[in-house]
Design a protein around this motif. Structure first.
Motif, PDB file in Angstrom:
ATOM      1  N   ASN A 289       0.816  -1.218   0.000  1.00  0.00           N
ATOM      2  CA  ASN A 289       0.000   0.000   0.000  1.00  0.00           C
ATOM      3  C   ASN A 289       0.846   1.264   0.000  1.00  0.00           C
TER       4      ASN A 289
ATOM      5  N   GLN B  47       2.035   1.729  -3.467  1.00  0.00           N
ATOM      6  CA  GLN B  47       0.959   2.279  -4.287  1.00  0.00           C
ATOM      7  C   GLN B  47       0.804   3.777  -4.056  1.00  0.00           C
ATOM      8  N   THR B  48       0.964   4.217  -2.816  1.00  0.00           N
ATOM      9  CA  THR B  48       0.893   5.641  -2.499  1.00  0.00           C
ATOM     10  C   THR B  48       2.007   6.415  -3.191  1.00  0.00           C
TER      11      THR B  48
ATOM     12  N   MET C 208       1.245   6.625  -6.921  1.00  0.00           N
ATOM     13  CA  MET C 208       0.218   7.634  -7.155  1.00  0.00           C
ATOM     14  C   MET C 208       0.815   9.032  -7.120  1.00  0.00           C
TER      15      MET C 208
ATOM     16  N   PRO D 294      -6.979   3.369  -7.171  1.00  0.00           N
ATOM     17  CA  PRO D 294      -5.970   4.445  -7.259  1.00  0.00           C
ATOM     18  C   PRO D 294      -6.263   5.477  -8.334  1.00  0.00           C
TER      19      PRO D 294
ATOM     20  N   GLY E 192      -7.770   8.696  -7.240  1.00  0.00           N
ATOM     21  CA  GLY E 192      -6.785   9.410  -6.437  1.00  0.00           C
ATOM     22  C   GLY E 192      -5.772  10.130  -7.282  1.00  0.00           C
TER      23      GLY E 192
ATOM     24  N   ALA F 287      -1.695  12.003  -0.814  1.00  0.00           N
ATOM     25  CA  ALA F 287      -2.055  10.670  -1.285  1.00  0.00           C
ATOM     26  C   ALA F 287      -2.221   9.698  -0.133  1.00  0.00           C
TER      27      ALA F 287
ATOM     28  N   GLY G 226      -7.102   7.473   0.578  1.00  0.00           N
ATOM     29  CA  GLY G 226      -7.752   6.186   0.781  1.00  0.00           C
ATOM     30  C   GLY G 226      -8.965   6.260   1.683  1.00  0.00           C
TER      31      GLY G 226
ATOM     32  N   GLY H  11      -7.507   4.719  -3.133  1.00  0.00           N
ATOM     33  CA  GLY H  11      -6.235   4.027  -3.162  1.00  0.00           C
ATOM     34  C   GLY H  11      -5.239   4.537  -2.132  1.00  0.00           C
ATOM     35  N   GLY H  12      -4.100   3.833  -2.053  1.00  0.00           N
ATOM     36  CA  GLY H  12      -3.040   4.246  -1.153  1.00  0.00           C
ATOM     37  C   GLY H  12      -3.199   3.707   0.254  1.00  0.00           C
TER      38      GLY H  12
END
Length: 265
Positions: A73, A76-77, A80, A140, A143, A212, A216, A221-222
């Motif tokens: 996660n 992913q942040t 993003m 995501p 976001g 970011a 979530g 997302g994130g």
């Protein structure tokens, strides 16, 4: 021993009347407006023990089984953040040129672009994330769209202000060589404003990473969803690793941006 005394940089060594009155007026306005925001120092003092108790609850062993999910996660942040900033950079650079007084082709274009940039940054990322979640669904993508949208508003404004303060003498020299409109922007405006551009991009990266991390909350997302749920469910064994991971990433990005900006300057 020197007999010199500390004094104000005024002819008589005393603070000026206008700055003093302005400062007093600001203090008075702040004091008058304090009840409107429920500013109560007594409540702040009494809240300190509860804040310390909450911090004490964080001193637990982390949930080791959660760490792989945390790594996924937080990655992913980061993705993003960089993707949204890259998209915004491509869009905001030409908008910054149109929004600068000394590079905009017409006053109408200048005012229209400035108003557009103001509109794009008027609402926070979380609000735009709600809009894009309702449009494209969870994940995501909304976001990234929300971060890109708001970032264009900020970066376009910063780029325009950097372009407006360039040295006009260098511009005159390039114009004297018969440069076209595009050549003037490319070889005179951009090189002078480039250090400010780099500083702006690095600052926006730092800001977008923290933004970011909370998107979530609305399903964009994130790591934000895990962070909020850990706080709501009092999962301290997850809350501390999440907070530490965000702190480490922000710190590393800050150090990298300082190094990169100094090399560019």
């Amino acid at each position: 021993m020197s007999n010199s005394k500390l004094c104000w940089p005024t002819p008589n060594g005393r603070p000026g009347l206008v700055p003093t009155l302005s400062l007093l007026a600001c203090i008075l306005l702040l004091a008058i407006s304090a009840p409107a925001v429920e500013l109560d120092f007594g409540r702040i003092v009494t809240a300190i023990p509860r804040m310390l108790a909450f911090a004490g609850n964080l001193l637990v062993l982390p949930d080791w089984e959660y760490l792989p999910i945390l790594a996924k996660n937080i990655l992913q942040t980061i993705e993003m953040t960089f993707l949204a900033t890259s998209i915004a950079l491509v869009i905001s650079l030409p908008l910054g040129v149109l929004a600068a007084k000394n590079t905009s082709p017409h006053p109408a274009v200048f005012h229209a672009t400035r108003n557009l940039l103001s509109l794009m940054r008027a609402l926070p990322e979380l609000v735009w994330a709600l809009v894009f979640v309702s449009a494209v669904g969870l994940g995501p993508l909304p976001g990234i769209m929300a971060l890109s949208f708001v970032t264009v508003g900020f970066m376009g404004k910063f780029f325009a202000e950097s372009i407006e303060v360039v040295d006009q003498r260098q511009l005159e020299g390039v114009v004297a060589q018969g440069a076209s409109w595009l050549q003037l922007r490319t070889f005179a405006h951009f090189p002078q404003a480039f250090p400010d551009f780099v500083g702006t991009v690095m600052y926006v990266l730092d800001h977008n990473l923290r933004a970011a991390a909370i998107l979530g909350l609305v399903g964009a997302g994130g790591i934000g969803y895990d962070l909020v749920m850990a706080m709501r469910m009092f999962d301290y064994d997850r809350l501390l690793p999440i907070a530490l991971s965000i702190y480490i990433v922000v710190t590393l990005l800050d150090r990298a941006s300082d190094h990169f900006r100094m090399r560019m300057i």
